[in-house]
Scaffold this motif. Structure first.
Motif, mmCIF file in Angstrom:
data_model
loop_
_atom_site.group_PDB
_atom_site.id
_atom_site.type_symbol
_atom_site.label_atom_id
_atom_site.label_comp_id
_atom_site.label_asym_id
_atom_site.label_seq_id
_atom_site.Cartn_x
_atom_site.Cartn_y
_atom_site.Cartn_z
ATOM 1 N N GLU A 235 -4.647 -1.689 5.951
ATOM 2 C CA GLU A 235 -5.077 -2.957 6.539
ATOM 3 C C GLU A 235 -4.430 -4.126 5.810
ATOM 4 O OE1 GLU A 235 -7.350 -5.739 8.861
ATOM 5 O OE2 GLU A 235 -6.584 -3.709 9.122
ATOM 6 N N GLN B 65 -1.488 -4.174 4.439
ATOM 7 C CA GLN B 65 -0.100 -4.306 4.885
ATOM 8 C C GLN B 65 -0.023 -5.007 6.235
ATOM 9 O OE1 GLN B 65 2.516 -3.755 3.025
ATOM 10 N NE2 GLN B 65 1.087 -3.159 1.396
ATOM 11 N N ARG B 66 -0.974 -4.704 7.109
ATOM 12 C CA ARG B 66 -0.999 -5.396 8.406
ATOM 13 C C ARG B 66 -1.241 -6.896 8.211
ATOM 14 N NH1 ARG B 66 -4.266 -7.496 12.162
ATOM 15 N NH2 ARG B 66 -6.080 -7.288 10.797
ATOM 16 N N SER C 269 1.820 -8.648 6.839
ATOM 17 C CA SER C 269 2.819 -8.928 7.863
ATOM 18 C C SER C 269 2.456 -10.182 8.659
ATOM 19 C CB SER C 269 2.945 -7.714 8.798
ATOM 20 O OG SER C 269 3.856 -7.979 9.836
#
Length: 439
Positions: free
Chosen positions: A167, A169-170, A173
Motif C-alpha cells: 500500500e 508503494q501505491r 506513486s
C-alpha cells in the motif's frame, strides 16, 4: 504430555494388579510424549527457527530451547528403555514371583533411571520415572512456548508488514504524481520515515520474533499471548495520514480550475464593490454636508499576486503547493468581499438617510393632499423649506431632518385640530390609521 500417576518411591511392594495399572499409565504417558515430540519436530515454527539467522531475545531463548529439546530426546530414550525393561520383566510370567514384584516396584517407583544431569555438568544422576516425566513435561512446555510464540509472530507480522508496504508503494506513486516529495512537502518526509520504519521493522521481526511477543498475563499455557503490533500500528496510522493528505492534494488537482475561477470571480466582485464605494464616496462628499465619510481602500493587489502564483502552481502541476495556497486564498478572498461590501454600506449611509427623509416628506405631503390641505400656507412653507434642504447640494442632513419633523408636526396639527377627531374620525382624538396618522 500428561501425568504419570505412579506411586511414591519407598512405599510397599506393589501387587500384580497395581504393577499392571502403573505400567499401563506409563505406557499411555510414553505414547503421549512420543506424539508430542514428533509434533514438535514437525512444527513449522521449529523449522523456521532452525533455518533463521536469529538475534537478540530469540537467539538466546532458541539456544536454551535446543538444549532442552536435545535433553528431551535423551530422556525419552531413557524412558523408552526403562519402560521396555519393566514390561519385559512383567511379561516373563503371568503370576510374577515376589522378587519380581519387588524388582518391578523398584523400577517403577525408585530412582532406577540413569540420565544426564539437568544442570549441564555432564554428570549422570538417577531419578524415578515420575521425575523423568515431570522434567520432560517442563522442557516440552518451554520448547513449545518458544516455537509457538515465534511461529505466531512470523505468521502475523511479516505478512501484514508486506501488505502495508505494498500500500505504501501505491501511495508513493500517487505522491510523486502530484509533486509530494521528500524535502518539498511534509507528507513526502512522513512517507520516507514510514518506509524506513517498515523496512527496519520487518527485518527485526524476522530476526528476533520473540522481541515482538506479549505473553498472556496469568496464563501458563505454552504459546499463550499475542504479537506486539505497537510499531506496526503506528506505521499504519502514519501511512493513513499521508494517504489522506495525498487524497486532498488529488482533490485539489481535480478542482483546481473551478476553485481558481471562483477566486477570480470573488476578487473581481470585491474590486467592483470597492470601485463603487469610491465613486459613492465622491458623490457623498459632493452632496452631503458636515458628514464624516470613511475612506475606501484600494484594490486587493496582494491577493491578485497570490492568485497569479496559484495559477502558476497549477500550470506546473505543483499541487502540493497549490493546496494550502488555495485554502488561504479562498478564506481571504471571502473576507475581502465582505470588507468591500461593508465599506460600500458605510460610505453610502448618508445617501440612504437622505433618501429615507425624502420618502417620509413625500408620504406626509401625500396624506395632507388627500385631505385637500396641500395649499395650506404654513404647510406649503414648511414643505418647501424641507424640500429645498433635501434636494440641494450639499445637503445638510441634520437641518433637513429637523425641517421634515417640523412639517410633520404642522401636518398633525392641521389634520387633528384641538378638541376632536378630524373628518369624523373615531372619538378620543385618534386619527384614522392609514389616513390622518403621520409617523
Amino acid at each position: 504430555m500428561g501425568d504419570d500417576g505412579a506411586a511414591e518411591p519407598g512405599g510397599p511392594v506393589m501387587a500384580r494388579e497395581e504393577v499392571d495399572r502403573v505400567l499401563a499409565r506409563f505406557g499411555a504417558e510414553h505414547e503421549a510424549v512420543e506424539t508430542s515430540l514428533y509434533a514438535l519436530q514437525d512444527h513449522a515454527g521449529r523449522r523456521l527457527l532452525e533455518g533463521a539467522e536469529l538475534t537478540g531475545t530469540t537467539k538466546e531463548r532458541w539456544a536454551r530451547t535446543e538444549e532442552a529439546v536435545s535433553l528431551l530426546w535423551t530422556y525419552f530414550d531413557a524412558f523408552t528403555a526403562a519402560l521396555d525393561s519393566a514390561r519385559e520383566l512383567r511379561g516373563r510370567s503371568r503370576w510374577p514371583a515376589p522378587e519380581d514384584l519387588a524388582e518391578l516396584t523398584e523400577r517403577l517407583r525408585g530412582p532406577a533411571v540413569a540420565v544426564p544431569a539437568a544442570d549441564g555438568s555432564g554428570s549422570v544422576e538417577r531419578i524415578t520415572l515420575a521425575e523423568l516425566v515431570a522434567r520432560m513435561n517442563g522442557w516440552y512446555a518451554q520448547a513449545l512456548d518458544t516455537v509457538a510464540a515465534a511461529d505466531s509472530v512470523w505468521s502475523a507480522l511479516p505478512a501484514r508488514i508486506d501488505m502495508l508496504s505494498a500500500e505504501l508503494q501505491r501511495i508513493r506513486s500517487l505522491a510523486h504524481s502530484v509533486g509530494v516529495r521528500p524535502g518539498e512537502h511534509p507528507a513526502g518526509d512522513d512517507l520516507e520515515r514510514t518506509t524506513a520504519e517498515l523496512t527496519a521493522l520487518r527485518a527485526e521481526v524476522v530476526a528476533d520474533p520473540l522481541a515482538f511477543w506479549v505473553p498472556a498475563g496469568g496464563s501458563s499455557a505454552p504459546g499463550g499471548g499475542r504479537p506486539d503490533t505497537v510499531r506496526y500500528d503506528r506505521a499504519a496510522r502514519a501511512l493513513e495520514d499521508v494517504r489522506r493528505e495525498i487524497d486532498a492534494v488529488l482533490q485539489v488537482r481535480q478542482d483546481a480550475e473551478q476553485r481558481l475561477m471562483r477566486l477570480r470571480d470573488v476578487l473581481s466582485r470585491a474590486d467592483r464593490t470597492l470601485a463603487e464605494a469610491r465613486t459613492a464616496r465622491g458623490e457623498v462628499l459632493a452632496k452631503i454636508a458636515a458628514v464624516e465619510v470613511p475612506a475606501v481602500s484600494g484594490p486587493p493587489t496582494a491577493l491578485y499576486e497570490q492568485l497569479a502564483t496559484a495559477a502558476e502552481h497549477r500550470r506546473h502541476a505543483r499541487w502540493h503547493r497549490l493546496s494550502p495556497l488555495l485554502e488561504s486564498l479562498e478564506e481571504r478572498a471571502d473576507e475581502e468581499l465582505e470588507r468591500a461590501r461593508a465599506s460600500l454600506t458605510a460610505v453610502t449611509a448618508p445617501l440612504a438617510v437622505r433618501a429615507e427623509l425624502r420618502g417620509r416628506l413625500d408620504a406626509y405631503r401625500a396624506r395632507v393632499a388627500r385631505r385637500g390641505m396641500a395649499d395650506d400656507p404654513l404647510l406649503a412653507e414648511r414643505y418647501d423649506a424641507a424640500r429645498r434642504l433635501l434636494w440641494s447640494a450639499p445637503c445638510d442632513l441634520r437641518a433637513a431632518e429637523q425641517a421634515v419633523l417640523r412639517y410633520r408636526e404642522a401636518a398633525l396639527e392641521a389634520l387633528v385640530p384641538p378638541g376632536g377627531p378630524a373628518d369624523g374620525g373615531p372619538a378620543g382624538g385618534e386619527p384614522a390609521r392609514g389616513d390622518g396618522e403621520l409617523r
